[in-house]
Design an enzyme around this catalytic site. Structure first.
Site, PDB file in Angstrom:
ATOM      1  N   THR A  92      31.519  36.094  25.286  1.00 28.44           N
ATOM      2  CA  THR A  92      32.003  37.431  24.378  1.00 28.44           C
ATOM      3  C   THR A  92      33.612  37.670  25.952  1.00 28.44           C
ATOM      4  O   THR A  92      32.750  37.994  27.012  1.00 28.44           O
ATOM      5  CB  THR A  92      32.083  38.711  24.081  1.00 28.44           C
ATOM      6  OG1 THR A  92      31.194  38.678  22.906  1.00 28.44           O
ATOM      7  CG2 THR A  92      33.125  39.388  23.765  1.00 28.44           C
ATOM      8  N   GLY A 101      35.736  31.084  40.158  1.00 29.78           N
ATOM      9  CA  GLY A 101      35.467  29.732  40.673  1.00 29.78           C
ATOM     10  C   GLY A 101      34.833  29.385  41.095  1.00 29.78           C
ATOM     11  O   GLY A 101      34.983  27.888  41.150  1.00 29.78           O
ATOM     12  N   CYS A 108      23.470  32.455  62.189  1.00 28.80           N
ATOM     13  CA  CYS A 108      22.836  32.782  62.069  1.00 28.80           C
ATOM     14  C   CYS A 108      24.033  34.324  61.000  1.00 28.80           C
ATOM     15  O   CYS A 108      23.425  34.984  60.175  1.00 28.80           O
ATOM     16  CB  CYS A 108      22.804  34.548  62.949  1.00 28.80           C
ATOM     17  SG  CYS A 108      21.293  34.050  64.070  1.00 28.80           S
ATOM     18  N   SER A 124      39.805  32.016  41.292  1.00 26.77           N
ATOM     19  CA  SER A 124      38.889  33.221  41.486  1.00 26.77           C
ATOM     20  C   SER A 124      40.427  34.681  41.744  1.00 26.77           C
ATOM     21  O   SER A 124      41.151  34.483  42.493  1.00 26.77           O
ATOM     22  CB  SER A 124      38.468  33.042  42.357  1.00 26.77           C
ATOM     23  OG  SER A 124      37.358  34.093  42.510  1.00 26.77           O
ATOM     24  N   HIS A 139      39.496  38.194  42.652  1.00 29.76           N
ATOM     25  CA  HIS A 139      39.503  38.540  43.442  1.00 29.76           C
ATOM     26  C   HIS A 139      39.799  38.016  44.988  1.00 29.76           C
ATOM     27  O   HIS A 139      39.778  39.003  45.771  1.00 29.76           O
ATOM     28  CB  HIS A 139      37.673  38.432  43.329  1.00 29.76           C
ATOM     29  CG  HIS A 139      36.768  37.625  44.125  1.00 29.76           C
ATOM     30  ND1 HIS A 139      36.599  37.809  45.502  1.00 29.76           N
ATOM     31  CD2 HIS A 139      36.431  36.832  43.409  1.00 29.76           C
ATOM     32  CE1 HIS A 139      35.411  37.297  45.305  1.00 29.76           C
ATOM     33  NE2 HIS A 139      35.188  36.031  44.709  1.00 29.76           N
TER      34      HIS A 139
END
Lengths: 145, 396
Positions: B237, B70, B324, B199, B201
């Site tokens: 490729t 993405g 954090c 994307s 995944h």
């Protein structure tokens, strides 16, 4: 892993967690805006820190460094507690990730802020040179670190 | 018990996708650019994957460029829109305040090259307003890029309306559909989309592969120079196994779109209802107009990273927008764009479910999150000040 086993141990099982109603000194440092606040409560007798408790709002390392700092000053003379450095706290925890070092600075400052409060309340004692009021720092941790 | 509740970060690969990849590692491993049979088999496989993607997006297979994911697709689309505009003297780009960093950082780069960027507000509910887009478009606007669904809070943008505004004004329209693809119906024609990134995944395909749809006639800017793969627009490729996995995952997701949406939404709504009972908590963004699985909440008086670590100890994988966890001093720009103050944004938790979650997972989340929040509040000086009335609650 992000944190050492020691950090995770102090995070999961914080030592000296809590507050002291009749504390002889209290120090609070940090800023909610920045995401961490530490508050330390001390009982001091004959120049010795007989008890210490803390409350912390913050990340894992903020909680772990608070816990470790309290362990390192409990039972120690005030004069020795004043020498506590953030570096010593980091070493005692087997290290912290680079972007978490500011949490250890905050722990050192929390101890200093509490001791400053103690000397403010006891004008008869000679205030050690260089002890400043970290709690009065206007910017909080964001501007310092 | 282990509960994976971070499906907006990445997903488990489906059996269908995994099995679709396997033949292309050790059997049909030929280079698609090679002339002999082994290579041509790979070329045919790529072709079939392209057809599958095109079918479910309602576009032509020639309009699809396979990428590494993405982020690459976002970079390529935005640079394409910017440089095409520049040739016509147009150097203004419109986006939104809560885009993914793949978009925002590309825009920052363009600003250094003299482009002007307008970020539209997303308001407290987490939506861009089509009328505000209309007002922001200028005669020198080269590109509009607005995400299909937000990655942190899940709100689905009025893409069709935004696309219609762009079409009417004759401005290129790109959407980062990384969170939306495979989860809600996307039709690039009906949605008036000129370019779209996705994307694999995020919908149970493999990592490291994605694609960019670019409407016929849009001459893509090349990020990676080299061979003539992808019509010369993306050298290198092709990652054949990953592309096959993506196509299989996308087809499977699109075939089960409504069923999965209803099921996942049912689970998510239960979690939302129960966690909302935690005092001084808040759901971020309007989830009634969002993705099925995403839930983002703030709990006043605590910090997100310690919440995540303790949930991890209890087997729950989730995410947060606290500073954090981002590695910076500021909490998530998405939460700040909703108008949340820093101290509240630090206490955020994102739970994102998928069709691989079940009622047991929901029960585990509902039991553990309130316990951990209560524990962290018990040690928080901020919470103490709030309960003692020394500070005012932000979340009532």
């Amino acid at each position: 892993m992000l944190y050492s086993e020691k950090v995770m141990d102090h995070f999961r099982n914080p030592r000296n967690l809590g507050t002291i109603d009749d504390a002889d000194a209290i120090g609070e440092v940090g800023n909610a805006k920045c995401g961490d606040i530490m508050k330390m409560y001390l009982k001091i007798k004959d120049g010795i820190i007989t008890d210490v408790k803390f409350n912390t709002f913050g990340c894992g390392s903020a909680i772990a460094t608070s816990s470790m700092a309290t362990e390192m000053i409990k039972g120690k003379p005030v004069t020795e507690a004043l020498k506590l450095s953030n570096k010593a706290v980091v070493e005692a925890l087997d290290g912290l990730p680079a972007h978490k070092i500011h949490c250890s600075v905050l722990a050192e400052e929390a101890v200093k802020a509490a001791l400053f409060d103690y000397y403010q309340k006891h004008p008869e004692l000679e205030k050690p040179e260089g002890l400043s009021d970290c709690a009065a720092c206007s910017g909080g941790c964001c501007s310092c670190h | 018990m282990k509960v994976y509740a971070d499906n907006a970060a990445t997903t488990k690969i489906s059996d269908t996708a995994f099995n679709a990849m396997l033949p292309y590692f050790k059997e049909m491993y030929g280079n698609p650019s090679s002339l002999y049979t082994l290579g041509q088999k790979s070329q045919e496989a790529l072709c079939s994957a392209r057809e599958t993607m095109a079918k479910y997006l309602n576009c032509d297979m020639k309009e699809i460029t396979f990428t590494s994911g993405g982020s690459e697709a976002d970079n390529q689309a935005i640079l394409t829109g910017a440089y095409l505009g520049e040739k016509q003297g147009k150097k203004h780009i419109i986006s939104s305040a809560f885009e993914h960093h793949a978009v925002l950082h590309t825009l920052k780069k363009l600003e250094k090259q003299g482009f002007e960027v307008t970020l539209l507000p997303v308001h407290e509910d987490g939506f861009v307003r089509p009328e505000e887009l209309k007002d922001a478009i200028r005669s020198d606007t080269a590109l509009v890029t607005i995400m299909y669904a937000n990655n942190e809070i899940g709100t689905v943008q009025p893409i069709r309306e935004l696309g219609a505004v762009c079409r009417e004004k004759g401005v290129l329209f790109h959407t980062d559909a990384v969170q939306a693809a495979g989860h809600i119906k996307i039709d690039v024609k009906a949605d008036n989309i000129n370019m779209l990134s996705m994307s694999a995944h995020k919908f149970h395909g493999p990592k490291g592969v994605g694609m960019l749809y670019a409407k016929k006639g849009i001459n893509l800017y090349t990020l990676i120079e080299g061979g003539a793969q992808e019509r010369g627009k993306r050298a290198g490729t092709e990652n054949v196994p990953a592309i096959m996995g993506m196509a299989a995952a996308f087809e499977e997701s699109c075939k089960n779109l409504e069923k999965n949406f209803e099921y996942v939404k049912g689970l998510r709504d239960k979690v939302a209802a129960e966690l909302s009972k935690i005092p001084h908590s808040k759901i971020n963004g309007d989830i009634t107009k969002g993705l099925a699985g995403t839930l983002n909440m703030c709990f006043e008086g605590i910090e997100g990273e310690s919440l995540l670590l303790l949930l991890d100890d209890r087997g729950i994988s989730a995410s947060s927008g606290s500073a954090c966890t981002s590695g910076s001093l500021d909490p998530s720009h998405v939460l700040l764009s909703l108008g949340l103050p820093h101290e509240v944004a630090h206490g955020s938790l994102r739970i994102s479910l998928s069709e691989y979650n079940n009622e047991e997972d929901v029960a585990h989340i509902i039991k553990n999150v309130p316990e951990v929040v209560a524990y962290l509040r018990s040690m928080s000086p901020v919470w103490k000040d709030l309960t003692e009335g020394k500070k005012q609650y932000v979340i009532q």
